[in-house]
Design a protein around this motif. Structure first.
Motif, PDB file in Angstrom:
ATOM      1  N   CYS A   1      54.594 106.115  25.624  1.00  0.00           N
ATOM      2  CA  CYS A   1      54.200 106.976  26.651  1.00  0.00           C
ATOM      3  C   CYS A   1      55.432 107.938  27.050  1.00  0.00           C
TER       4      CYS A   1
ATOM      5  N   CYS B   1      57.826 103.627  34.411  1.00  0.00           N
ATOM      6  CA  CYS B   1      56.970 104.607  34.552  1.00  0.00           C
ATOM      7  C   CYS B   1      57.306 105.625  35.584  1.00  0.00           C
TER       8      CYS B   1
ATOM      9  N   ASN C   1      55.872 109.321  29.579  1.00  0.00           N
ATOM     10  CA  ASN C   1      56.149 109.130  31.205  1.00  0.00           C
ATOM     11  C   ASN C   1      56.792 108.091  31.364  1.00  0.00           C
TER      12      ASN C   1
ATOM     13  N   PHE D   1      51.365 108.098  21.843  1.00  0.00           N
ATOM     14  CA  PHE D   1      50.498 107.211  22.662  1.00  0.00           C
ATOM     15  C   PHE D   1      49.292 107.156  22.212  1.00  0.00           C
TER      16      PHE D   1
ATOM     17  N   HIS E   1      45.508  98.749  32.491  1.00  0.00           N
ATOM     18  CA  HIS E   1      45.367  98.890  31.039  1.00  0.00           C
ATOM     19  C   HIS E   1      44.311  98.631  30.587  1.00  0.00           C
TER      20      HIS E   1
ATOM     21  N   CYS F   1      52.860 101.625  27.461  1.00  0.00           N
ATOM     22  CA  CYS F   1      53.971 102.438  28.035  1.00  0.00           C
ATOM     23  C   CYS F   1      55.093 102.495  26.966  1.00  0.00           C
TER      24      CYS F   1
ATOM     25  N   VAL G   1      50.981 103.013  39.595  1.00  0.00           N
ATOM     26  CA  VAL G   1      50.430 102.344  38.687  1.00  0.00           C
ATOM     27  C   VAL G   1      50.574 100.719  39.174  1.00  0.00           C
TER      28      VAL G   1
ATOM     29  N   TYR H   1      48.548 110.775  26.620  1.00  0.00           N
ATOM     30  CA  TYR H   1      49.581 111.471  26.925  1.00  0.00           C
ATOM     31  C   TYR H   1      50.363 112.167  25.828  1.00  0.00           C
TER      32      TYR H   1
ATOM     33  N   ARG I   1      49.566  95.660  30.752  1.00  0.00           N
ATOM     34  CA  ARG I   1      49.486  95.415  32.032  1.00  0.00           C
ATOM     35  C   ARG I   1      48.168  95.716  32.803  1.00  0.00           C
TER      36      ARG I   1
HETATM   37  S1  SF4 Z   1      54.254 104.690  31.229  1.00  0.00           S
HETATM   38 FE1  SF4 Z   1      52.947 104.931  33.134  1.00  0.00          FE
HETATM   39  S2  SF4 Z   1      51.622 106.751  32.401  1.00  0.00           S
HETATM   40 FE2  SF4 Z   1      52.420 105.943  30.806  1.00  0.00          FE
HETATM   41  S3  SF4 Z   1      51.282 104.445  29.964  1.00  0.00           S
HETATM   42 FE3  SF4 Z   1      52.436 103.207  31.386  1.00  0.00          FE
HETATM   43  S4  SF4 Z   1      51.563 103.155  33.267  1.00  0.00           S
HETATM   44 FE4  SF4 Z   1      50.451 104.730  32.143  1.00  0.00          FE
END
Ligand code: SF4
Length: 124
Positions: A53, A61, A55, A23, A7, A50, A67, A19, A4
């Motif tokens: 991740c 996300c 999150n 990750f 990033h 992501c 984001v 994170y 994305r």
């Molecule tokens: S899930 Fe959200 S916080 Fe995690 S890497 Fe992707 S955009 Fe970043």
């Protein structure tokens, strides 16, 4: 590989902090693949990073609104579009169009990791 827009900035300035351990491992893998010449497709939602991740909840996300804002501003400043195929050359473009022009704070100054990217913004 899918990445994305914002990033591109996270990858350019990655210095080992992330994170989670999973990750961090994914980030290192992605950087290695880019350094090896692999191209990536620009996507508007969750990407390869992501996917590792904590999150990412049900494929989205947990700070998606924020984001998405980062993604839209990054893509506009770089002049790139969804589904475009890109290589690591885009990092040089980011240096020219974002960091050298002091546009960094327009994108992600409220990110918890922005202190890392700001260091590069100041030394370029
Ligand atoms: S899930 Fe959200 S916080 Fe995690 S890497 Fe992707 S955009 Fe970043």
């Amino acid at each position: 590989m899918k990445i994305r827009p914002h990033h591109i900035l996270c990858i350019a300035h990655y210095e080992g902090k992330g994170y989670s351990e999973e990750f961090n491992l994914k980030m290192k893998e992605v950087i290695k693949r880019l350094d090896g010449g692999e191209e990536f497709s620009l996507v508007s939602g969750a990407d390869d990073l992501c996917s590792s991740c904590p999150n990412l909840i049900n494929g989205v996300c947990k700070t998606e609104e924020k984001v998405q804002r980062y993604d839209k501003t990054t893509a506009a400043l770089l002049g790139v579009k969804e589904d475009q195929r890109l290589s690591k050359d885009i990092f040089d473009t980011a240096k020219e169009k974002i960091y050298k022009k002091n546009k960094f704070d327009l994108i992600c100054s409220d990110c918890e990791w922005s202190y890392i990217c700001r260091k590069y913004s100041e030394i370029i």
